[in-house]
Motif scaffolding. Sequence first.
Motif, PDB file in Angstrom:
ATOM      1  N   ILE A 183      23.746  17.845  31.068  1.00 18.67           N
ATOM      2  CA  ILE A 183      23.876  19.070  31.862  1.00 18.67           C
ATOM      3  C   ILE A 183      22.835  20.103  31.414  1.00 18.67           C
ATOM      4  N   SER A 184      22.578  21.067  32.293  1.00 15.85           N
ATOM      5  CA  SER A 184      21.579  22.098  32.003  1.00 15.85           C
ATOM      6  C   SER A 184      22.081  23.438  32.527  1.00 15.85           C
ATOM      7  N   ALA A 185      22.065  24.469  31.648  1.00 18.59           N
ATOM      8  CA  ALA A 185      22.698  25.746  31.982  1.00 18.59           C
ATOM      9  C   ALA A 185      22.061  26.467  33.163  1.00 18.59           C
ATOM     10  N   ASN A 221      12.424  12.990  37.218  1.00 18.56           N
ATOM     11  CA  ASN A 221      11.412  12.478  36.280  1.00 18.56           C
ATOM     12  C   ASN A 221      11.884  12.500  34.826  1.00 18.56           C
ATOM     13  N   ALA A 222      12.858  13.327  34.523  1.00 11.73           N
ATOM     14  CA  ALA A 222      13.380  13.375  33.149  1.00 11.73           C
ATOM     15  C   ALA A 222      14.032  12.046  32.759  1.00 11.73           C
ATOM     16  N   VAL A 223      14.375  11.231  33.762  1.00 14.68           N
ATOM     17  CA  VAL A 223      14.848   9.863  33.509  1.00 14.68           C
ATOM     18  C   VAL A 223      13.717   8.861  33.783  1.00 14.68           C
ATOM     19  N   SER A 283      17.958  21.551  24.545  1.00 21.06           N
ATOM     20  CA  SER A 283      17.126  22.579  25.189  1.00 21.06           C
ATOM     21  C   SER A 283      17.195  22.493  26.708  1.00 21.06           C
ATOM     22  N   GLY A 284      18.033  21.608  27.262  1.00 17.33           N
ATOM     23  CA  GLY A 284      18.162  21.545  28.720  1.00 17.33           C
ATOM     24  C   GLY A 284      18.303  20.116  29.222  1.00 17.33           C
ATOM     25  N   GLY A 285      18.192  19.975  30.535  1.00 20.10           N
ATOM     26  CA  GLY A 285      18.418  18.681  31.177  1.00 20.10           C
ATOM     27  C   GLY A 285      17.405  17.635  30.769  1.00 20.10           C
ATOM     28  N   THR A 286      16.153  18.017  30.644  1.00 21.35           N
ATOM     29  CA  THR A 286      15.110  17.045  30.317  1.00 21.35           C
ATOM     30  C   THR A 286      15.379  16.416  28.951  1.00 21.35           C
ATOM     31  N   GLU A 287      15.658  17.269  27.974  1.00 17.02           N
ATOM     32  CA  GLU A 287      15.921  16.723  26.637  1.00 17.02           C
ATOM     33  C   GLU A 287      17.186  15.864  26.639  1.00 17.02           C
ATOM     34  N   SER A 288      18.226  16.318  27.344  1.00 15.75           N
ATOM     35  CA  SER A 288      19.474  15.545  27.367  1.00 15.75           C
ATOM     36  C   SER A 288      19.244  14.165  27.973  1.00 15.75           C
ATOM     37  N   ASP A 289      18.477  14.111  29.065  1.00 15.86           N
ATOM     38  CA  ASP A 289      18.204  12.818  29.711  1.00 15.86           C
ATOM     39  C   ASP A 289      17.398  11.901  28.782  1.00 15.86           C
ATOM     40  N   ASN A 290      16.332  12.456  28.200  1.00 13.17           N
ATOM     41  CA  ASN A 290      15.503  11.658  27.277  1.00 13.17           C
ATOM     42  C   ASN A 290      16.341  11.129  26.113  1.00 13.17           C
ATOM     43  N   VAL A 310      22.353   6.624  36.261  1.00 15.44           N
ATOM     44  CA  VAL A 310      22.389   6.973  37.691  1.00 15.44           C
ATOM     45  C   VAL A 310      22.654   8.468  37.826  1.00 15.44           C
ATOM     46  N   ILE A 311      21.844   9.112  38.647  1.00 14.20           N
ATOM     47  CA  ILE A 311      21.981  10.551  38.871  1.00 14.20           C
ATOM     48  C   ILE A 311      23.312  10.834  39.593  1.00 14.20           C
ATOM     49  N   MET A 312      23.990  11.933  39.226  1.00 10.86           N
ATOM     50  CA  MET A 312      25.288  12.208  39.862  1.00 10.86           C
ATOM     51  C   MET A 312      25.107  12.867  41.228  1.00 10.86           C
TER      52      MET A 312
END
Length: 391
Positions: free
Chosen positions: A201-203, A104-106, A72-79, A149-151
């Motif tokens: 990634i997040s669209a 914060n998603a990480v 569903s997006g970046g937050t879910e992918s990070d979690n 680590v954030i890119m």
Amino acid sequence: MTKPPRIYFDNAATTPVSEKALAAMLPYFRENFGNPSAIHHYGTEANKVVEERRKQVAKNIGAISSEIFFTSGGTESDNWAISHALAVNGRKGRHLVSTAIEHNAVLKPLERLEGSGWKATLIKPDEYGQITPEQLEEAIRPDTVLVSVIMASNVIGTILNIRELCATAHRHGVLFHTDAVQAAGHIPIDVRQLGVDLLSISAHKFQGPKGAGALFSKIPRVPVPLILGGGQEKGARSGTENVPGVVGLSQALTEAVENMDQNSKRLTDLRDQLIASTLRIPGTYLTGHPTNRLPGHASFVIEGLAHGAHLINELNEAGICASSGSACSASSREASGVLSALGLNEQLAMAALRLSLSPENTEEEVETVAKALARLIPKVRDLTKNNRYSH
Ligand SMILES: Cc1ncc(COP(=O)(O)O)c(C=O)c1O
């Protein structure tokens, strides 16, 4: 295309869906609305497009389709990246390494883990937001399970050296995740070259729709699900697939990757113009790296302001949409953790301005914003001095 009457310089928060992505999505709302799990015509058509688009997303980041899981997006992918790494590698220990400039998603999942017996080491960056392999080397312990680590920073635009950092983690047998939410579609990504195990990634950050993202995982095990139910995505993520979202994600990413060279040159020029004109106003400072930063990202802190939101409000009145750091903390009364981690004092860290461009922005808009800032920064300072603005 008709331009909105406002100038939109908040593309790190979200972007307008590109015309091509929108056109590609539309048939999947009515003509081709099937549930990909159904075995009739509509279902098989929907399933076919999801798998084609999975291949296309994979190709755009140098992966193969079996390594892409839609979310569903970046937050879910990070979690999910974090929980999957722990599930796979958790026997090794209870320690994680990340940085003080993560989204914060990480950070929030790490905080929660700390409440249940895990320990997270957050590496402090240098004044530009960079971290070195030596710092990572020092932070890794024999019981470290994952490095995340954030890119590229959403707050300060700095691009981190993921390839080297990942190689360092791997030398110690530690899995590596990168939050590439701000980077994807803006700078080249090749997961093989980078060597990463997991990537988010997040669209909506590259002119795709909101609520659509992907997790790349090359760990040879289906990701341990965060969401349980009907067993979609090979059992890894339940819930009927967001077919229009998947199509929009893949279309927008393809478009961004195809036009990257050209867009990146143009946006870097516009960004540098914006940086030069803003820094001509006394008492303004660039945050993040001066050159090793996202093409369309300019960020500052400004002396004499009580809160960045005061300037954002004045800009808004003038028809200009910008932000004061991350969208999630737009009205926060606390200084951005990222800016504090750079060593800025609290007063400056409270007074941030972020201008983030998309390929739809123009040179005239940059000139208009430059003029508005030259007028509005002194105005907000005066109002602050006369106590018309306080915290
Ligand atoms: C670096 C970074 N990671 C994660 C996210 C969360 O992404 P999403 O809004 O798709 O959940 C964002 C969005 O602001 C971001 O900038």
